[in-house]
Design a protein around this motif. Sequence first.
Motif, PDB file in Angstrom:
ATOM      1  N   ARG A  70      -5.512   3.746  -8.700  1.00  0.00           N
ATOM      2  CA  ARG A  70      -5.682   4.920  -9.559  1.00  0.00           C
ATOM      3  C   ARG A  70      -5.727   4.416 -10.989  1.00  0.00           C
ATOM      4  NH1 ARG A  70      -5.325  10.110 -10.683  1.00  0.00           N
ATOM      5  NH2 ARG A  70      -4.715  11.163  -8.818  1.00  0.00           N
ATOM      6  N   ALA A  71      -6.828   4.695 -11.644  1.00  0.00           N
ATOM      7  CA  ALA A  71      -6.994   4.321 -13.046  1.00  0.00           C
ATOM      8  C   ALA A  71      -7.961   5.317 -13.676  1.00  0.00           C
ATOM      9  CB  ALA A  71      -7.525   2.902 -13.176  1.00  0.00           C
ATOM     10  N   GLY A  72      -7.727   5.637 -14.922  1.00  0.00           N
ATOM     11  CA  GLY A  72      -8.602   6.586 -15.596  1.00  0.00           C
ATOM     12  C   GLY A  72      -8.628   7.941 -14.922  1.00  0.00           C
ATOM     13  N   GLY A  73      -7.519   8.305 -14.238  1.00  0.00           N
ATOM     14  CA  GLY A  73      -7.444   9.594 -13.567  1.00  0.00           C
ATOM     15  C   GLY A  73      -8.229   9.666 -12.269  1.00  0.00           C
ATOM     16  N   GLN A  74      -8.699   8.527 -11.765  1.00  0.00           N
ATOM     17  CA  GLN A  74      -9.540   8.506 -10.564  1.00  0.00           C
ATOM     18  C   GLN A  74      -8.944   7.572  -9.521  1.00  0.00           C
ATOM     19  OE1 GLN A  74     -13.493   7.123 -11.423  1.00  0.00           O
ATOM     20  NE2 GLN A  74     -14.139   7.177  -9.309  1.00  0.00           N
ATOM     21  N   THR A  76      -9.598   5.226  -6.295  1.00  0.00           N
ATOM     22  CA  THR A  76     -10.674   4.483  -5.646  1.00  0.00           C
ATOM     23  C   THR A  76     -10.060   3.586  -4.589  1.00  0.00           C
ATOM     24  OG1 THR A  76     -11.958   4.456  -7.696  1.00  0.00           O
ATOM     25  CG2 THR A  76     -12.579   2.868  -6.009  1.00  0.00           C
ATOM     26  N   VAL A  77     -10.606   3.624  -3.388  1.00  0.00           N
ATOM     27  CA  VAL A  77     -10.149   2.739  -2.318  1.00  0.00           C
ATOM     28  C   VAL A  77     -11.004   1.482  -2.362  1.00  0.00           C
ATOM     29  CG1 VAL A  77      -9.848   2.452   0.163  1.00  0.00           C
ATOM     30  CG2 VAL A  77      -9.372   4.668  -0.898  1.00  0.00           C
ATOM     31  N   LEU A  78     -10.330   0.341  -2.482  1.00  0.00           N
ATOM     32  CA  LEU A  78     -10.999  -0.949  -2.497  1.00  0.00           C
ATOM     33  C   LEU A  78     -10.729  -1.664  -1.182  1.00  0.00           C
ATOM     34  CD1 LEU A  78     -10.099  -2.234  -6.081  1.00  0.00           C
ATOM     35  CD2 LEU A  78     -12.168  -1.022  -5.355  1.00  0.00           C
ATOM     36  N   GLY A  79     -11.790  -2.165  -0.563  1.00  0.00           N
ATOM     37  CA  GLY A  79     -11.682  -2.930   0.674  1.00  0.00           C
ATOM     38  C   GLY A  79     -12.016  -4.380   0.413  1.00  0.00           C
ATOM     39  N   PRO A  80     -12.126  -5.173   1.480  1.00  0.00           N
ATOM     40  CA  PRO A  80     -12.370  -6.605   1.325  1.00  0.00           C
ATOM     41  C   PRO A  80     -13.593  -6.921   0.458  1.00  0.00           C
ATOM     42  CG  PRO A  80     -11.764  -6.125   3.583  1.00  0.00           C
ATOM     43  CD  PRO A  80     -11.940  -4.803   2.893  1.00  0.00           C
ATOM     44  N   MET A  81     -13.357  -7.770  -0.522  1.00  0.00           N
ATOM     45  CA  MET A  81     -14.339  -8.273  -1.477  1.00  0.00           C
ATOM     46  C   MET A  81     -14.784  -7.236  -2.506  1.00  0.00           C
ATOM     47  SD  MET A  81     -13.961 -11.218  -0.499  1.00  0.00           S
ATOM     48  CE  MET A  81     -14.928 -12.016  -1.744  1.00  0.00           C
ATOM     49  N   ASP A  82     -14.155  -6.043  -2.515  1.00  0.00           N
ATOM     50  CA  ASP A  82     -14.360  -5.077  -3.598  1.00  0.00           C
ATOM     51  C   ASP A  82     -13.494  -5.506  -4.776  1.00  0.00           C
ATOM     52  OD1 ASP A  82     -15.999  -3.523  -1.983  1.00  0.00           O
ATOM     53  OD2 ASP A  82     -14.411  -2.079  -1.485  1.00  0.00           O
ATOM     54  N   SER A  83     -13.970  -5.197  -5.978  1.00  0.00           N
ATOM     55  CA  SER A  83     -13.209  -5.572  -7.166  1.00  0.00           C
ATOM     56  C   SER A  83     -13.287  -4.468  -8.206  1.00  0.00           C
ATOM     57  CB  SER A  83     -13.743  -6.884  -7.754  1.00  0.00           C
ATOM     58  OG  SER A  83     -15.081  -6.726  -8.190  1.00  0.00           O
ATOM     59  N   CYS A  84     -12.385  -4.532  -9.159  1.00  0.00           N
ATOM     60  CA  CYS A  84     -12.411  -3.612 -10.287  1.00  0.00           C
ATOM     61  C   CYS A  84     -11.853  -4.312 -11.515  1.00  0.00           C
ATOM     62  CB  CYS A  84     -11.633  -2.325  -9.992  1.00  0.00           C
ATOM     63  SG  CYS A  84      -9.845  -2.525  -9.849  1.00  0.00           S
ATOM     64  N   CYS A  85     -12.257  -3.825 -12.663  1.00  0.00           N
ATOM     65  CA  CYS A  85     -11.728  -4.300 -13.936  1.00  0.00           C
ATOM     66  C   CYS A  85     -11.054  -3.107 -14.602  1.00  0.00           C
ATOM     67  CB  CYS A  85     -12.861  -4.843 -14.812  1.00  0.00           C
ATOM     68  SG  CYS A  85     -12.279  -5.384 -16.435  1.00  0.00           S
ATOM     69  N   ILE A  86      -9.819  -3.289 -15.008  1.00  0.00           N
ATOM     70  CA  ILE A  86      -9.070  -2.221 -15.671  1.00  0.00           C
ATOM     71  C   ILE A  86      -8.875  -2.630 -17.123  1.00  0.00           C
ATOM     72  CG2 ILE A  86      -6.911  -0.919 -15.711  1.00  0.00           C
ATOM     73  CD1 ILE A  86      -6.798  -1.429 -12.654  1.00  0.00           C
ATOM     74  N   PRO A  87      -9.370  -1.812 -18.044  1.00  0.00           N
ATOM     75  CA  PRO A  87      -9.250  -2.155 -19.473  1.00  0.00           C
ATOM     76  C   PRO A  87      -7.797  -2.182 -19.927  1.00  0.00           C
ATOM     77  CG  PRO A  87     -10.800  -0.332 -19.129  1.00  0.00           C
ATOM     78  CD  PRO A  87     -10.096  -0.564 -17.832  1.00  0.00           C
ATOM     79  N   GLY A  88      -7.539  -2.950 -20.959  1.00  0.00           N
ATOM     80  CA  GLY A  88      -6.218  -2.973 -21.564  1.00  0.00           C
ATOM     81  C   GLY A  88      -5.832  -1.582 -22.036  1.00  0.00           C
ATOM     82  N   GLY A  89      -4.580  -1.225 -21.833  1.00  0.00           N
ATOM     83  CA  GLY A  89      -4.057   0.060 -22.268  1.00  0.00           C
ATOM     84  C   GLY A  89      -4.271   1.207 -21.295  1.00  0.00           C
ATOM     85  N   GLU A  90      -5.073   0.998 -20.256  1.00  0.00           N
ATOM     86  CA  GLU A  90      -5.320   2.073 -19.283  1.00  0.00           C
ATOM     87  C   GLU A  90      -4.245   2.059 -18.204  1.00  0.00           C
ATOM     88  OE1 GLU A  90      -8.787   2.655 -16.140  1.00  0.00           O
ATOM     89  OE2 GLU A  90      -9.376   3.276 -18.159  1.00  0.00           O
ATOM     90  N   GLU A  91      -3.622   3.211 -17.973  1.00  0.00           N
ATOM     91  CA  GLU A  91      -2.601   3.301 -16.928  1.00  0.00           C
ATOM     92  C   GLU A  91      -3.251   3.113 -15.566  1.00  0.00           C
ATOM     93  OE1 GLU A  91       1.050   5.989 -16.902  1.00  0.00           O
ATOM     94  OE2 GLU A  91      -0.304   6.979 -15.477  1.00  0.00           O
ATOM     95  N   ARG A  92      -2.569   2.349 -14.719  1.00  0.00           N
ATOM     96  CA  ARG A  92      -3.054   2.135 -13.360  1.00  0.00           C
ATOM     97  C   ARG A  92      -1.895   2.182 -12.378  1.00  0.00           C
ATOM     98  NH1 ARG A  92       0.452  -0.960 -12.378  1.00  0.00           N
ATOM     99  NH2 ARG A  92       0.484  -3.193 -12.662  1.00  0.00           N
ATOM    100  N   GLU A  93      -2.262   2.517 -11.155  1.00  0.00           N
ATOM    101  CA  GLU A  93      -1.314   2.505 -10.053  1.00  0.00           C
ATOM    102  C   GLU A  93      -2.038   1.933  -8.842  1.00  0.00           C
ATOM    103  OE1 GLU A  93       1.896   5.531  -7.942  1.00  0.00           O
ATOM    104  OE2 GLU A  93       0.396   6.322  -9.306  1.00  0.00           O
ATOM    105  N   VAL A  94      -1.335   1.106  -8.067  1.00  0.00           N
ATOM    106  CA  VAL A  94      -1.896   0.494  -6.870  1.00  0.00           C
ATOM    107  C   VAL A  94      -1.018   0.891  -5.695  1.00  0.00           C
ATOM    108  CG1 VAL A  94      -2.435  -1.694  -5.710  1.00  0.00           C
ATOM    109  CG2 VAL A  94      -2.780  -1.474  -8.181  1.00  0.00           C
ATOM    110  N   LYS A  95      -1.641   1.239  -4.570  1.00  0.00           N
ATOM    111  CA  LYS A  95      -0.859   1.671  -3.404  1.00  0.00           C
ATOM    112  C   LYS A  95      -1.553   1.222  -2.119  1.00  0.00           C
ATOM    113  CE  LYS A  95       2.389   4.446  -1.651  1.00  0.00           C
ATOM    114  NZ  LYS A  95       3.786   4.231  -1.793  1.00  0.00           N
ATOM    115  N   ASN A  96      -0.771   0.657  -1.198  1.00  0.00           N
ATOM    116  CA  ASN A  96      -1.268   0.346   0.141  1.00  0.00           C
ATOM    117  C   ASN A  96      -0.856   1.501   1.042  1.00  0.00           C
ATOM    118  OD1 ASN A  96      -1.904  -0.578   2.666  1.00  0.00           O
ATOM    119  ND2 ASN A  96      -0.778  -2.490   2.517  1.00  0.00           N
ATOM    120  N   THR A  97      -1.815   2.359   1.376  1.00  0.00           N
ATOM    121  CA  THR A  97      -1.521   3.527   2.208  1.00  0.00           C
ATOM    122  C   THR A  97      -1.783   3.261   3.686  1.00  0.00           C
ATOM    123  OG1 THR A  97      -3.751   4.427   1.908  1.00  0.00           O
ATOM    124  CG2 THR A  97      -2.063   5.112   0.313  1.00  0.00           C
TER     125      THR A  97
END
Length: 115
Positions: A70-74, A76-97
């Motif tokens: 969860r970043a930028g209020g959105q 997104t589910v990331l699977g194998p070999m998916d990636s993301c870049c989170i800008p500095g200062g942006e709140e993020r949360e990561v969860k293994n559901t």
Amino acid sequence: MKVTRFADAKPYVAPLHYGMQALRLQGFDTDGPTQFWTGLSHFLPDGGAGPDASPLEKVYVVLSGELTVRAGGQDTVLGPMDSCCIPGGEEREVKNTGNHVATMLVVMPYPESAK
């Protein structure tokens, strides 16, 4: 060339992370990379990180399993070999559901205090 064998990677504690084990693959050594560090995070089912924001941008690459980021209020589910870049200062949360361990590569610049 600086080689770190997986068997020699050192664990580290990541603040505001839970149900997660982390290994430092590269960085924070006198003979390692000078601009960034790389970690490997294993998230157990129901494990996660945050919510939190840091002034540093970061790149996440999911190697196995699935993680919801969860970043930028959105969400997104990331699977194998998916990636993301989170800008500095942006709140993020990561969860293994899911019910499988999820493994993620993390690449971040050094904090100013480490330079």
